[in-house]
Motif scaffolding. Sequence first.
Motif, short mmCIF file in Angstrom:
data_model
loop_
_atom_site.label_atom_id
_atom_site.label_comp_id
_atom_site.label_asym_id
_atom_site.label_seq_id
_atom_site.Cartn_x
_atom_site.Cartn_y
_atom_site.Cartn_z
N ARG A 1 -14.17 15.88 -14.22
CA ARG A 1 -13.25 16.96 -13.90
C ARG A 1 -11.99 16.45 -13.21
O ARG A 1 -10.90 17.01 -13.39
N ASN A 2 -12.14 15.40 -12.43
CA ASN A 2 -11.00 14.84 -11.71
C ASN A 2 -10.36 13.65 -12.42
O ASN A 2 -9.43 13.04 -11.91
N GLY A 3 -10.88 13.33 -13.61
CA GLY A 3 -10.28 12.28 -14.42
C GLY A 3 -10.53 10.86 -13.96
O GLY A 3 -9.73 9.96 -14.24
N PHE A 4 -11.67 10.63 -13.26
CA PHE A 4 -11.97 9.29 -12.75
C PHE A 4 -12.90 8.55 -13.72
O PHE A 4 -13.92 9.09 -14.15
N SER A 5 -12.54 7.33 -14.05
CA SER A 5 -13.36 6.48 -14.91
C SER A 5 -14.34 5.68 -14.06
O SER A 5 -14.20 5.60 -12.82
N LEU A 6 -15.32 5.06 -14.70
CA LEU A 6 -16.26 4.19 -13.99
C LEU A 6 -15.52 3.06 -13.29
O LEU A 6 -15.84 2.68 -12.17
N GLU A 7 -14.51 2.55 -13.97
CA GLU A 7 -13.73 1.45 -13.41
C GLU A 7 -13.01 1.87 -12.13
O GLU A 7 -13.00 1.12 -11.14
N GLN A 8 -12.44 3.06 -12.14
CA GLN A 8 -11.71 3.54 -10.96
C GLN A 8 -12.66 3.74 -9.77
O GLN A 8 -12.32 3.41 -8.64
N VAL A 9 -13.84 4.30 -10.05
CA VAL A 9 -14.81 4.51 -8.98
C VAL A 9 -15.31 3.18 -8.44
O VAL A 9 -15.48 2.99 -7.23
N ALA A 10 -15.55 2.23 -9.36
CA ALA A 10 -16.00 0.90 -8.95
C ALA A 10 -14.97 0.21 -8.07
O ALA A 10 -15.30 -0.38 -7.04
N ASP A 11 -13.69 0.32 -8.45
CA ASP A 11 -12.62 -0.30 -7.66
C ASP A 11 -12.52 0.34 -6.28
O ASP A 11 -12.33 -0.34 -5.28
N ALA A 12 -12.67 1.66 -6.22
CA ALA A 12 -12.52 2.38 -4.96
C ALA A 12 -13.66 2.09 -4.00
O ALA A 12 -13.47 2.06 -2.78
N THR A 13 -14.86 1.86 -4.54
CA THR A 13 -16.03 1.65 -3.69
C THR A 13 -16.38 0.17 -3.50
O THR A 13 -17.25 -0.16 -2.68
N GLY A 14 -15.75 -0.70 -4.30
CA GLY A 14 -16.01 -2.13 -4.16
C GLY A 14 -17.33 -2.57 -4.76
O GLY A 14 -17.93 -3.56 -4.31
N VAL A 15 -17.81 -1.85 -5.79
CA VAL A 15 -19.04 -2.24 -6.47
C VAL A 15 -18.71 -2.47 -7.94
O VAL A 15 -17.59 -2.21 -8.39
N ASP A 16 -19.69 -2.95 -8.72
CA ASP A 16 -19.42 -3.15 -10.14
C ASP A 16 -19.68 -1.85 -10.91
O ASP A 16 -20.34 -0.93 -10.44
N GLN A 17 -19.17 -1.80 -12.14
CA GLN A 17 -19.26 -0.58 -12.95
C GLN A 17 -20.70 -0.23 -13.30
O GLN A 17 -21.05 0.95 -13.43
N LYS A 18 -21.56 -1.24 -13.44
CA LYS A 18 -22.97 -0.98 -13.75
C LYS A 18 -23.64 -0.19 -12.62
O LYS A 18 -24.48 0.67 -12.86
N THR A 19 -23.25 -0.50 -11.39
CA THR A 19 -23.80 0.23 -10.25
C THR A 19 -23.36 1.69 -10.29
O THR A 19 -24.18 2.61 -10.08
N VAL A 20 -22.08 1.92 -10.57
CA VAL A 20 -21.58 3.29 -10.68
C VAL A 20 -22.30 4.03 -11.79
O VAL A 20 -22.69 5.20 -11.64
N GLU A 21 -22.50 3.34 -12.91
CA GLU A 21 -23.20 3.96 -14.04
C GLU A 21 -24.62 4.37 -13.65
O GLU A 21 -25.10 5.44 -14.04
N ARG A 22 -25.30 3.52 -12.86
CA ARG A 22 -26.67 3.86 -12.42
C ARG A 22 -26.67 5.06 -11.47
O ARG A 22 -27.61 5.84 -11.47
#
Length: 247
Positions: free
Chosen positions: A12-33
Amino acid sequence: MPNERLRDALLRNGFSLEQVADATGVDQKTVERWITKGRTPYPKHRHKIAAMARESETYLWPDSVAPERKAETAAAEVVQVFPHRNVIPVELWDRLIKEASGTVEVLVHAGLFLVERPRFVKDLTAKAAAGARVRLLFGDPSSDSVALRGAEEQLGDGTLASRIRNALAFYRPLVRVNGVEMRFHDTTLYNSIFRFDDEMIINTHVYGFQGAHAPSLHLRRLSAGDLFETYSESFEAVWNLAKPATF
């Protein structure tokens, strides 16, 4: 189990896995989980994501906050208690309306006192044009619930329904405004809700009293809070049961 609330909030806010990963300092696989497996992030990550998605931690991860902390945070969400809605300072209403930029939600029977403010409808039009989502819920004047409330408040037969129709005449200019949606509800109105972004006025309803004379709460949303979220979900539940308003 997938976390559909988190998935929806990010989309809804237009955030990709990559953007969340960058913001939280984790890898995209973690965000996906976090999304597909329903894994719960560490508190520092939850706080960051909740701020990005403009949702509370308790909404995105209902089981992540201890009951004791929920209770403490709920108390902190209450900015002020007013003995009656009609003693809420004009300055507070003015500020809430002026500063709202993303969300305006109103759940009432008539909301006639709002349109007594000369610029209220024009302000809603301008906010919708600037990208805000405006959703207004009125009592269905032909419904049994409105007739019952009118009787409970000793208003006289048909008085509340007439008051709703009078209010709708003021809201009519919003019918064709993009970004503004209006619906009729026939639910029991336990509270009137006035949301302006991350602040709310909750006008509680007391048997035998008109809304203007019933107590009201001024709430401010906190990331780990539960009180603001409860009323927000209540609004959503009524919205989903409501039908398009007819003028």
